[in-house]
Write a protein that holds these residues in place. Structure first.
Motif, PDB file in Angstrom:
ATOM      1  N   SER A 246       0.820  -1.217   0.000  1.00 41.44           N
ATOM      2  CA  SER A 246       0.000   0.000   0.000  1.00 41.44           C
ATOM      3  C   SER A 246       0.854   1.267   0.000  1.00 41.44           C
ATOM      4  N   LEU A 247       2.028   1.223   0.631  1.00 41.48           N
ATOM      5  CA  LEU A 247       2.902   2.401   0.674  1.00 41.48           C
ATOM      6  C   LEU A 247       3.587   2.666  -0.658  1.00 41.48           C
ATOM      7  N   THR A 248       3.988   1.603  -1.351  1.00 40.98           N
ATOM      8  CA  THR A 248       4.810   1.763  -2.554  1.00 40.98           C
ATOM      9  C   THR A 248       4.034   1.589  -3.848  1.00 40.98           C
ATOM     10  N   GLY A 249       2.863   0.980  -3.775  1.00 44.50           N
ATOM     11  CA  GLY A 249       2.103   0.715  -4.988  1.00 44.50           C
ATOM     12  C   GLY A 249       2.511  -0.576  -5.678  1.00 44.50           C
ATOM     13  N   HIS A 250       3.422  -1.338  -5.059  1.00 46.28           N
ATOM     14  CA  HIS A 250       3.800  -2.637  -5.602  1.00 46.28           C
ATOM     15  C   HIS A 250       2.673  -3.631  -5.364  1.00 46.28           C
ATOM     16  N   SER A 251       2.724  -4.747  -6.082  1.00 44.29           N
ATOM     17  CA  SER A 251       1.806  -5.840  -5.796  1.00 44.29           C
ATOM     18  C   SER A 251       2.242  -6.485  -4.480  1.00 44.29           C
ATOM     19  N   TYR A 252       1.401  -7.349  -3.943  1.00 43.21           N
ATOM     20  CA  TYR A 252       1.738  -8.040  -2.698  1.00 43.21           C
ATOM     21  C   TYR A 252       3.012  -8.862  -2.886  1.00 43.21           C
ATOM     22  N   ASP A 253       3.118  -9.579  -4.018  1.00 45.67           N
ATOM     23  CA  ASP A 253       4.314 -10.394  -4.279  1.00 45.67           C
ATOM     24  C   ASP A 253       5.548  -9.517  -4.456  1.00 45.67           C
ATOM     25  N   GLY A 254       5.404  -8.375  -5.105  1.00 40.68           N
ATOM     26  CA  GLY A 254       6.521  -7.451  -5.247  1.00 40.68           C
ATOM     27  C   GLY A 254       6.964  -6.903  -3.906  1.00 40.68           C
TER      28      GLY A 254
END
Length: 62
Positions: free
Chosen positions: A13-21
């Motif tokens: 949520s902080l970085t906008g990455h996917s959960y796996d990322g």
């Protein structure tokens, strides 16, 4: 009480990455710090690694 550790869902949520990322990012951070797999990562460690301001991250986690 403020949150002390970051988890993959927080990183996502902080970085906008996917959960796996976000999981891969935390794994890279643990390897760089010499921590064993599955150990906790503090907000301060995460912020030093990513360069994000700790106060803003702490506020976003509330």
């Amino acid at each position: 009480m403020p949150q002390v550790c970051v988890f993959p869902k927080d990183v996502a949520s902080l970085t906008g990455h996917s959960y796996d990322g976000a999981k891969r990012l935390l794994q890279r951070l643990r390897r760089q710090l010499g921590k064993p797999a599955g150990s906790y990562v503090s907000v301060g460690e995460f912020c030093r690694f990513t360069g994000l301001p700790e106060q803003e991250v702490a506020a976003a986690l509330r």
